[in-house]
Design a protein around this motif. Structure first.
Motif, PDB file in Angstrom:
ATOM      1  N   ASP A 192      56.669 -20.312  59.253  1.00  0.00           N
ATOM      2  CA  ASP A 192      56.095 -18.976  59.418  1.00  0.00           C
ATOM      3  C   ASP A 192      56.512 -18.495  60.801  1.00  0.00           C
ATOM      4  N   TRP A 243      53.763 -17.104  63.322  1.00  0.00           N
ATOM      5  CA  TRP A 243      52.668 -17.936  63.794  1.00  0.00           C
ATOM      6  C   TRP A 243      52.590 -18.048  65.313  1.00  0.00           C
ATOM      7  N   ARG A 272      49.157 -22.884  60.220  1.00  0.00           N
ATOM      8  CA  ARG A 272      50.614 -22.914  60.355  1.00  0.00           C
ATOM      9  C   ARG A 272      51.201 -23.384  59.033  1.00  0.00           C
ATOM     10  N   VAL A 306      51.675 -14.192  54.642  1.00  0.00           N
ATOM     11  CA  VAL A 306      52.633 -15.130  55.243  1.00  0.00           C
ATOM     12  C   VAL A 306      53.937 -15.091  54.458  1.00  0.00           C
TER      13      VAL A 306
END
Length: 178
Positions: free
Chosen positions: A18, A21, A72, A125
């Motif tokens: 990601d 993040w 995460r 995400v």
């Protein structure tokens, strides 16, 4: 000087992360630090700062950080890992049994594999990280071909459609065609 990336067992070279993040984690730290700084400054300005109050404000700031810190998300072929402040869930995406999409105020994509492991991911995400989505979708198709994916084919198709729609909107917006 930036250190070179060295693949390891926890972070293989073909891992997809990601990308948003780190900035969200910095924002969580920043908000918690601002709360702590302002609260301690107000307490000191009122001459009411003591060890108990400082400890309470530190605890409240840490709680804010824990709430704001997003999980995460990382994917490698066959696995998707979601790391929270306390938990770590790794789902075998090539052996999924179900994919559910809870659409509402707190949207979540819930993935379950053949071992019973379950992970929840915010669909934003995937919208912000198309390579992460494509890795999940490819592995989910492998699960469907193996026959382990019993529930969730329609949800995958809806998510893919929504992702394509969001990507097209972004392209049109950036190019000025919206």
């Amino acid at each position: 000087m930036e250190l070179p990336f060295i693949p390891s067992e926890d972070h293989p070279a073909d891992a997809v992360h990601d990308v948003g993040w780190p900035s969200e984690a910095r924002a969580a730290v920043g908000f918690a630090a601002v709360l702590l700084g302002v609260s301690l400054a107000v307490e000191a300005g009122n001459s009411s700062l003591n060890a108990v109050h400082a400890l309470l404000w530190c605890g409240l700031s840490f709680l804010l950080f824990a709430i704001l810190l997003p999980p995460r998300v990382e994917a490698v072929p066959g696995r998707l890992t979601v790391r929270g402040p306390i938990t770590r869930r790794t789902v075998r995406t090539d052996r999924l049994t179900s994919v559910r999409w809870c659409d509402g105020v707190a949207q979540r994509v819930i993935l379950c594999d053949t071992t019973g492991t379950r992970a929840e991911v915010d669909p934003r995400v995937f919208f912000a990280n198309p390579p992460l989505w494509h890795r999940l979708e490819a592995d989910a198709r492998v699960s469907a071909a193996r026959g382990t994916l019993v529930h969730g084919g329609a949800e995958l198709d809806l998510l893919a459609l929504r992702l394509d729609r969001e990507t097209a909107r972004t392209v049109f917006r950036i190019s000025g065609l919206d």
